[in-house]
Design a protein around this motif. Sequence first.
Motif, PDB file in Angstrom:
ATOM      1  N   LEU A  36      -3.535   6.747   4.521  1.00  0.00           N
ATOM      2  CA  LEU A  36      -4.730   5.787   5.400  1.00  0.00           C
ATOM      3  C   LEU A  36      -4.162   5.451   6.443  1.00  0.00           C
ATOM      4  O   LEU A  36      -4.332   5.919   8.161  1.00  0.00           O
ATOM      5  N   GLU A  37      -2.576   5.577   6.980  1.00  0.00           N
ATOM      6  CA  GLU A  37      -1.879   5.713   8.329  1.00  0.00           C
ATOM      7  C   GLU A  37      -1.862   6.620   8.940  1.00  0.00           C
ATOM      8  O   GLU A  37      -1.913   6.386  10.634  1.00  0.00           O
ATOM      9  N   LYS A  38      -2.120   7.663   8.365  1.00  0.00           N
ATOM     10  CA  LYS A  38      -2.778   8.695   9.682  1.00  0.00           C
ATOM     11  C   LYS A  38      -3.852   9.043  10.167  1.00  0.00           C
ATOM     12  O   LYS A  38      -4.527   9.341  11.428  1.00  0.00           O
ATOM     13  N   PHE A  39      -4.930   7.512   9.857  1.00  0.00           N
ATOM     14  CA  PHE A  39      -5.625   7.512  10.228  1.00  0.00           C
ATOM     15  C   PHE A  39      -5.958   6.012  11.365  1.00  0.00           C
ATOM     16  O   PHE A  39      -6.700   5.303  11.722  1.00  0.00           O
ATOM     17  N   ASP A  40      -4.679   5.831  11.518  1.00  0.00           N
ATOM     18  CA  ASP A  40      -4.270   4.250  12.333  1.00  0.00           C
ATOM     19  C   ASP A  40      -4.852   2.994  11.807  1.00  0.00           C
ATOM     20  O   ASP A  40      -5.623   2.669  12.305  1.00  0.00           O
ATOM     21  N   VAL A  41      -5.424   3.474  10.128  1.00  0.00           N
ATOM     22  CA  VAL A  41      -5.196   2.093   9.463  1.00  0.00           C
ATOM     23  C   VAL A  41      -3.990   1.632   9.873  1.00  0.00           C
ATOM     24  O   VAL A  41      -2.830   2.264   8.662  1.00  0.00           O
ATOM     25  N   LYS A  42      -3.346  -0.288   9.264  1.00  0.00           N
ATOM     26  CA  LYS A  42      -2.746  -0.684   9.078  1.00  0.00           C
ATOM     27  C   LYS A  42      -2.632  -1.476   7.078  1.00  0.00           C
ATOM     28  O   LYS A  42      -3.153  -1.479   7.344  1.00  0.00           O
ATOM     29  N   LEU A  43      -1.055  -0.933   6.734  1.00  0.00           N
ATOM     30  CA  LEU A  43      -1.539  -0.855   5.388  1.00  0.00           C
ATOM     31  C   LEU A  43      -1.451  -1.720   4.605  1.00  0.00           C
ATOM     32  O   LEU A  43      -2.129  -2.549   3.816  1.00  0.00           O
ATOM     33  N   ALA A  44      -1.178  -2.755   5.940  1.00  0.00           N
ATOM     34  CA  ALA A  44      -1.124  -4.720   5.194  1.00  0.00           C
ATOM     35  C   ALA A  44      -2.359  -4.873   5.437  1.00  0.00           C
ATOM     36  O   ALA A  44      -2.681  -5.977   4.622  1.00  0.00           O
ATOM     37  N   ASP A  45      -2.986  -4.817   6.457  1.00  0.00           N
ATOM     38  CA  ASP A  45      -4.122  -4.901   6.678  1.00  0.00           C
ATOM     39  C   ASP A  45      -5.623  -4.906   5.359  1.00  0.00           C
ATOM     40  O   ASP A  45      -6.148  -5.219   4.944  1.00  0.00           O
ATOM     41  N   ALA A  46      -5.633  -3.729   5.505  1.00  0.00           N
ATOM     42  CA  ALA A  46      -6.686  -2.456   3.900  1.00  0.00           C
ATOM     43  C   ALA A  46      -5.885  -3.174   2.719  1.00  0.00           C
ATOM     44  O   ALA A  46      -6.423  -3.193   2.036  1.00  0.00           O
ATOM     45  N   CYS A  47      -4.714  -3.749   2.283  1.00  0.00           N
ATOM     46  CA  CYS A  47      -3.878  -4.284   1.865  1.00  0.00           C
ATOM     47  C   CYS A  47      -5.004  -5.460   0.852  1.00  0.00           C
ATOM     48  O   CYS A  47      -5.340  -6.082   0.073  1.00  0.00           O
ATOM     49  N   LYS A  48      -4.560  -6.629   2.280  1.00  0.00           N
ATOM     50  CA  LYS A  48      -5.468  -7.862   1.721  1.00  0.00           C
ATOM     51  C   LYS A  48      -6.583  -7.745   1.559  1.00  0.00           C
ATOM     52  O   LYS A  48      -7.541  -8.211   1.385  1.00  0.00           O
ATOM     53  N   ILE A  49      -7.394  -6.447   2.239  1.00  0.00           N
ATOM     54  CA  ILE A  49      -8.924  -6.515   2.769  1.00  0.00           C
ATOM     55  C   ILE A  49      -9.400  -5.614   0.690  1.00  0.00           C
ATOM     56  O   ILE A  49      -9.938  -6.532  -0.130  1.00  0.00           O
ATOM     57  N   PHE A  50      -8.409  -5.360   0.111  1.00  0.00           N
ATOM     58  CA  PHE A  50      -8.718  -4.672  -1.376  1.00  0.00           C
ATOM     59  C   PHE A  50      -8.387  -5.901  -2.201  1.00  0.00           C
ATOM     60  O   PHE A  50      -9.445  -5.842  -3.121  1.00  0.00           O
ATOM     61  N   LYS A  51      -7.262  -6.454  -1.896  1.00  0.00           N
ATOM     62  CA  LYS A  51      -7.200  -7.803  -2.808  1.00  0.00           C
ATOM     63  C   LYS A  51      -8.521  -8.581  -2.871  1.00  0.00           C
ATOM     64  O   LYS A  51      -8.697  -8.894  -4.277  1.00  0.00           O
ATOM     65  N   LYS A  52      -9.222  -9.279  -1.738  1.00  0.00           N
ATOM     66  CA  LYS A  52      -9.960 -10.318  -1.848  1.00  0.00           C
ATOM     67  C   LYS A  52     -11.497  -9.039  -1.968  1.00  0.00           C
ATOM     68  O   LYS A  52     -11.502 -10.394  -3.082  1.00  0.00           O
ATOM     69  N   LYS A  53     -11.766  -8.342  -2.230  1.00  0.00           N
ATOM     70  CA  LYS A  53     -12.497  -7.207  -2.822  1.00  0.00           C
ATOM     71  C   LYS A  53     -12.885  -7.646  -3.858  1.00  0.00           C
ATOM     72  O   LYS A  53     -13.549  -7.862  -4.832  1.00  0.00           O
ATOM     73  N   PHE A  54     -11.552  -7.105  -4.999  1.00  0.00           N
ATOM     74  CA  PHE A  54     -11.098  -6.718  -6.121  1.00  0.00           C
ATOM     75  C   PHE A  54     -11.073  -7.350  -7.056  1.00  0.00           C
ATOM     76  O   PHE A  54     -10.365  -7.748  -7.994  1.00  0.00           O
ATOM     77  N   SER A  55     -10.301  -9.376  -5.905  1.00  0.00           N
ATOM     78  CA  SER A  55      -9.389 -10.196  -7.024  1.00  0.00           C
ATOM     79  C   SER A  55      -8.452  -9.375  -8.023  1.00  0.00           C
ATOM     80  O   SER A  55      -8.739 -10.038  -8.487  1.00  0.00           O
ATOM     81  N   CYS A  56      -7.667  -8.461  -6.964  1.00  0.00           N
ATOM     82  CA  CYS A  56      -6.324  -8.102  -8.209  1.00  0.00           C
ATOM     83  C   CYS A  56      -5.323  -8.001  -6.869  1.00  0.00           C
ATOM     84  O   CYS A  56      -4.845  -9.066  -5.371  1.00  0.00           O
ATOM     85  N   GLY A  57      -4.023  -8.391  -7.646  1.00  0.00           N
ATOM     86  CA  GLY A  57      -2.992  -7.982  -6.877  1.00  0.00           C
ATOM     87  C   GLY A  57      -2.814  -6.284  -6.552  1.00  0.00           C
ATOM     88  O   GLY A  57      -3.421  -5.504  -6.590  1.00  0.00           O
ATOM     89  N   ALA A  58      -1.983  -5.962  -4.909  1.00  0.00           N
ATOM     90  CA  ALA A  58      -1.893  -5.242  -4.343  1.00  0.00           C
ATOM     91  C   ALA A  58      -0.983  -5.463  -3.330  1.00  0.00           C
ATOM     92  O   ALA A  58      -0.348  -6.672  -3.305  1.00  0.00           O
ATOM     93  N   SER A  59      -0.334  -3.949  -3.303  1.00  0.00           N
ATOM     94  CA  SER A  59       1.442  -4.406  -2.973  1.00  0.00           C
ATOM     95  C   SER A  59       1.206  -3.094  -1.641  1.00  0.00           C
ATOM     96  O   SER A  59       0.947  -1.686  -2.302  1.00  0.00           O
ATOM     97  N   VAL A  60       2.220  -2.713  -0.498  1.00  0.00           N
ATOM     98  CA  VAL A  60       2.517  -1.950  -0.294  1.00  0.00           C
ATOM     99  C   VAL A  60       3.640  -1.023  -0.272  1.00  0.00           C
ATOM    100  O   VAL A  60       5.201  -2.303  -0.729  1.00  0.00           O
TER     101      VAL A  60
END
Length: 110
Positions: A36-60
């Motif tokens: 994802l970092e190759k598409f100028d996506v901040k991994l911490a922000d993407a991680c936060k989106i995944f946590k909210k959407k799936f209600s689970c733990g996610a980490s970089v």
Amino acid sequence: VRREAGAGKKKADVKEVTVASKQRQKNKYVCMVRGLEKFDVKLADACKIFKKKFSCGASVVETADNREEIEIQGNVKDDIVPLIIKELGVSKEFVFYLEGTGAKLTKVPA
């Protein structure tokens, strides 16, 4: 000493997102998203989106080859691709699933 043309040059990084799932214990899975970092996506922000959407733990996490990937708890491999396309703005042609294990790892378009 002669060198062949192109010798010593690094292979250009391919711009793609790979999604893989691996089994942790008997019925526990971890989903890994890489690239994802190759598409100028901040991994911490993407991680936060995944946590909210799936209600689970996610980490970089940092992998053995010094690259970073997002590790999501649970088998969310099929649900994560539409989220990557819609929320993070990555085109579907750049998203791939990794199937298989070890030397038999194959890349399948999403």
